[in-house]
Design a protein around this motif. Sequence first.
Motif, short mmCIF file in Angstrom:
data_model
loop_
_atom_site.label_atom_id
_atom_site.label_comp_id
_atom_site.label_asym_id
_atom_site.label_seq_id
_atom_site.Cartn_x
_atom_site.Cartn_y
_atom_site.Cartn_z
N LEU A 14 0.69 -1.20 0.00
CA LEU A 14 0.02 -0.05 -0.06
C LEU A 14 0.87 1.24 -0.08
CD1 LEU A 14 -2.96 1.23 0.23
CD2 LEU A 14 -2.56 1.05 2.82
N SER A 15 1.87 1.22 0.84
CA SER A 15 2.69 2.25 0.78
C SER A 15 3.47 2.85 -0.31
CB SER A 15 3.92 2.15 2.18
OG SER A 15 3.45 1.88 3.28
N LYS A 16 3.72 1.67 -1.02
CA LYS A 16 4.32 1.85 -2.43
C LYS A 16 3.76 2.62 -3.48
CE LYS A 16 6.96 -1.15 -5.62
NZ LYS A 16 7.47 -2.58 -6.03
N ILE A 17 2.50 2.38 -3.39
CA ILE A 17 1.60 3.30 -4.43
C ILE A 17 0.89 4.26 -3.74
CG2 ILE A 17 1.11 1.13 -5.79
CD1 ILE A 17 -1.81 1.45 -4.36
N ALA A 18 1.03 4.57 -2.63
CA ALA A 18 0.40 5.74 -1.92
C ALA A 18 0.95 7.13 -2.36
CB ALA A 18 0.39 5.57 -0.22
N TYR A 19 -0.05 8.06 -2.11
CA TYR A 19 0.26 9.45 -2.34
C TYR A 19 1.47 9.96 -1.47
CZ TYR A 19 -3.93 9.50 -5.49
OH TYR A 19 -4.85 9.36 -6.32
N VAL A 20 1.14 9.51 -0.13
CA VAL A 20 2.17 9.86 0.96
C VAL A 20 2.52 8.45 1.45
CG1 VAL A 20 2.50 10.95 3.12
CG2 VAL A 20 0.64 12.06 1.42
N SER A 21 3.89 8.24 1.19
CA SER A 21 4.32 6.83 1.18
C SER A 21 5.37 6.68 2.51
CB SER A 21 5.09 6.27 0.11
OG SER A 21 6.14 7.22 -0.18
N SER A 22 5.43 7.69 3.26
CA SER A 22 6.21 7.56 4.48
C SER A 22 5.98 8.57 5.49
CB SER A 22 7.80 7.57 4.13
OG SER A 22 8.28 8.91 3.87
N LEU A 23 6.48 8.27 6.78
CA LEU A 23 6.29 9.28 7.87
C LEU A 23 7.00 10.60 7.57
CD1 LEU A 23 4.57 9.40 10.24
CD2 LEU A 23 6.43 8.40 11.53
N ASN A 24 8.20 10.35 6.86
CA ASN A 24 9.03 11.76 6.44
C ASN A 24 8.51 12.43 5.58
OD1 ASN A 24 11.27 11.00 8.22
ND2 ASN A 24 12.60 9.91 6.71
N GLN A 25 7.59 11.83 4.50
CA GLN A 25 7.04 12.77 3.50
C GLN A 25 5.89 13.45 4.12
OE1 GLN A 25 5.25 10.26 0.21
NE2 GLN A 25 4.66 12.30 -0.80
N TYR A 26 5.15 12.54 5.10
CA TYR A 26 3.98 13.33 5.66
C TYR A 26 4.48 14.44 6.36
CZ TYR A 26 1.25 14.35 9.68
OH TYR A 26 0.60 15.04 10.75
N GLN A 27 5.65 14.28 7.17
CA GLN A 27 6.06 15.58 7.87
C GLN A 27 6.34 16.59 7.24
OE1 GLN A 27 8.90 12.97 10.11
NE2 GLN A 27 7.25 12.64 11.81
N GLU A 28 7.10 16.11 6.04
CA GLU A 28 7.51 17.44 5.18
C GLU A 28 6.50 18.19 4.64
OE1 GLU A 28 10.04 15.55 2.29
OE2 GLU A 28 11.64 15.17 3.79
N MET A 29 5.31 17.54 3.96
CA MET A 29 4.26 18.05 3.72
C MET A 29 3.40 18.94 4.59
SD MET A 29 2.76 15.23 1.05
CE MET A 29 1.37 16.09 0.35
N TYR A 30 3.36 18.30 5.81
CA TYR A 30 2.58 19.08 7.00
C TYR A 30 3.43 20.25 7.13
CZ TYR A 30 0.90 20.11 11.57
OH TYR A 30 0.29 20.89 12.58
N GLN A 31 4.71 20.21 7.42
CA GLN A 31 5.36 21.39 7.59
C GLN A 31 5.12 22.43 6.59
OE1 GLN A 31 6.84 21.10 10.94
NE2 GLN A 31 6.49 23.42 10.72
N PRO A 448 -2.93 6.55 5.38
CA PRO A 448 -2.67 4.97 5.24
C PRO A 448 -1.36 4.46 4.77
CG PRO A 448 -4.22 5.97 3.37
CD PRO A 448 -3.92 6.98 4.40
N GLY A 449 -0.75 5.10 4.04
CA GLY A 449 0.73 4.47 3.21
C GLY A 449 1.72 4.95 4.29
N ALA A 450 1.73 5.93 5.21
CA ALA A 450 2.86 6.79 5.77
C ALA A 450 2.85 6.63 7.31
CB ALA A 450 2.57 8.39 5.59
N CYS A 451 1.51 6.44 8.06
CA CYS A 451 1.74 6.48 9.24
C CYS A 451 1.53 5.15 10.22
CB CYS A 451 0.43 7.30 9.83
SG CYS A 451 0.40 9.05 9.16
N PRO A 452 2.23 4.71 10.87
CA PRO A 452 2.31 3.52 11.80
C PRO A 452 1.02 3.73 12.58
CG PRO A 452 4.57 4.16 11.80
CD PRO A 452 3.82 5.40 11.08
#
Length: 669
Positions: A14-31, A448-452
Motif C-alpha cells: 500500500l505504501s508503495k503506491i500511496a500518495y504519501v508513502s512515508s512518515l518523513n514525507q508526511y512530516q515534510e508536507m505537513y510542515q 494509510p501509506g505513511a503512518c504506523p
Amino acid sequence: MPSEKTVYQPNPALSKIAYVSSLNQYQEMYQRSIDNPEDFWGEIAKQFHWETPIDINKFFRYNFDVTKGPIFTKWLDGATTNISYNLLDRNVRNGNGDKVAFYWEGNHPDDYSRLTYKKLLEEVCRLSNVLKSKGVQKGDRVAVYMPMILEAVVTILACARIGAVHSLVFAGFSADSFAERILDCEARVLITSDGVWRGEKLLQLKNICDQSMARCAQKGHNVETCIVVSHLQRVTAPNGTQIKTNKTPMQEGRDVWWHEVVPQASTSCYPEWMQAEDPLFMLYTSGSTGKPKGVLHTTGGYLLYAATTFKYVFDYHPNDVYWCTADIGWITGHTYVVYGPLANAATSVLYEGTPFYPDNDRFWEVVSKYKVSQFYTAPTAIRALMKFDDSLVKKHDLSTLKVLGSVGEPINPEAWLWYYRLVGHEKCSIVDTFWQTETGGHVLTPLPGACPMKPGAASFPFFGVQPVLLDESGKEIKGEGEGYLVFSRPWPGLMRTLYNNHDRYESTYFAKFPGYYCTGDGARRDADGYLWVTGRVDDMLNVSGHLMSTAEVESVLTEHHGVAEAAVVARPHPVKGECLYCFISTTDTAHFDDKLLKDLKQLVRERIGPFAQPDVIQDAPALPKTRSGKIMRRILRKIAVNDRDVGDISTLADSAVVEQLFSARPANA
C-alpha cells in the motif's frame, strides 16, 4: 490487548503506491502546509476551475482571538467558482463522463442502479431548472429530508449549482425537530420522498414533512413548494412484493411529484458563479441542548478541504471503488459521500439500508459485490457486527479492500483489532478519523501509506491543522500530557459561523480560550507524539481527584469477551465527588449475572486502578443512539440519577430504549 506502544506498520504494498508513502514525507508536507499555506493550498486549488482567479494577496486571513475583534476566517476571498461545476462539468470535460459516479444499492438486495458523471450532470441541471422555475435564487435556503437515494445527491448539487443553500436534515428526525430547523433557516422549498424502507421498517417521510410544514404554518412561515420523489413503488418491500398504489397525500398548489416536473426540464443549466466565501450549506448539529446550531460552511475553502482530505486520507486512486456507510443527512455524508468523492472523480457506493438486513453480513456482501477498496463506517457499527460469528465475514471475498476508515467517536482497541484482523486481513490500513460537523473534514487522522498505526489513536493532524493541548487555565501542554483539544489556526474547511447567530458562534467555540478554536473534546499526547481523543470534555470523570475519560473505562469493559458494547457516565457521589455508572450490552453467548459484574469490576481495577472501579453496572440490551450511531450519553446521565426529565429524544433511532433502561435500573442503584 495492545498497549500504547503497540504499533502496526502500513502494508508495504500500500505504501508503495500511496500518495504519501512515508512518515518523513508526511512530516515534510505537513510542515509546508503550516509554514506556507498559500503555496500548499494554492497548488491544490489549481486543479479546480475558478471563474474569477485567486488573488494571492487575499488568499488567507483570520482572527481567532475574541479580545482582538470579531472572529472570522477567509480563504481565497474574491475568487469565484461553482462546486457543482467542479464536481460534474469539470470531470465530464476531463474524460470521466461515462465513469460511474455512484452505484446505488437499495435496502432490498434486488434493488440497485448506477449513475455516470454525465447522467448525474444532466439530472442536476434538470432539478436546477425546476428550482429556478419555483423562484429559488442565490442565497435562498432549501430544506431537504431524504433517504439514501440518488435523488438526494442530485438535490444537493442542484442547490449548489444555482447558489441556493441546502439544509439537509437526517430523515429520522421528528416532525417537531424538522420544523424547528425549517423555521430557523426560513426555507421556502422542501425536497423529500414519499417514504423509505429501513430494514423491515417503513418510514413515511412525506407524512413527517406534512406535519413539519403544518407546524411552520402555525408559526407564520409557509413552505411554498414541496417536491416529492416517488420511491416506494419502485423498490422491493421486505416481503418481496412491491407497493402497487401510492397513497401519499399531496396538497394542491404546494406539493409536486419529482417525476412529473424534473424529467421534462432542460439538461442544460449555466452555473451561478459564487464567491469563495459565499454560503454552500448549513447543517444543524444534533444532540445539543437548547436551540440547534446551524453550522454554516462556505464554497471555496470547503471544496479544497473536502477534496484534499478525501484524496489523502483514503488514498483514493482512479480505479478504486469507495464506500462510506454514513447517511447523507450528517456531515460525514456531505463531505465523504458527496463532495469529497465527486471532487476526485471517484466511483462510490450509495447504500440505502442497514448493516443487518436481510442478514447480518449485508455490509460484507456489498463490499464483495462492488469490489470496494475503501470502506468507511462507525465504531458503533463495527461493535454491533463483532457480536456475530466470524464466519459471516469470512464467507465473503474482501480481498479488494485497502483502507478501512472509522468515524464518529474514538474506536476502542478491541473493535480496531477485529476490524484490522478479520475485515482487513492485517493488510489494510485503518484511518481512525477525528473531526466534527464544524470542521468540515478530517482534522486528526493517520494517512494509510505513511503512518504506523496505534489501535484507538487519532494519530496526527491533517495538513494545515495545528492542534494544541491546553490545561484548564489555558496554558499549553507540551510533550506528553492530557488536556483540552484546541486548534490555533483555521484550515480551509472550517465552519465560518452559525447561521444568523455569530455571537453564539464566538461564545461556543472561541470564548473559553481566546486565540483558539475549542473542540469541546479532550485529548492526550503520548511519548511518540500520537494524539488520542478522550471524548467530550463533559464526558470526563473526576473520581476522588482522579481525572479519566469515559472512553478509557468503556475500552476496558469491552475487553471482556462477554461485553459487546459499553457506555459509561459520571454520577454524583457524596464521598468521591463522582462515581462510575456503567451500561453494558452483553454478547449473544454471555449472561448478565453476579460473576460477570465481579469480573468487570476486577478488570477495571486491574487495568485503570481501584479508584476507577464502577459503583453501578446496569444491563443494557440496547443503548440510546442517534441514527448516525452516536450514543446519547446525556440521556444515560439522566437514567443514572433516575431523572425522567430527559429532554428531546426525537433524534434517537429507537426512543423506546429510554423507558426500558429506566425500568431496568438495578434495585441498589
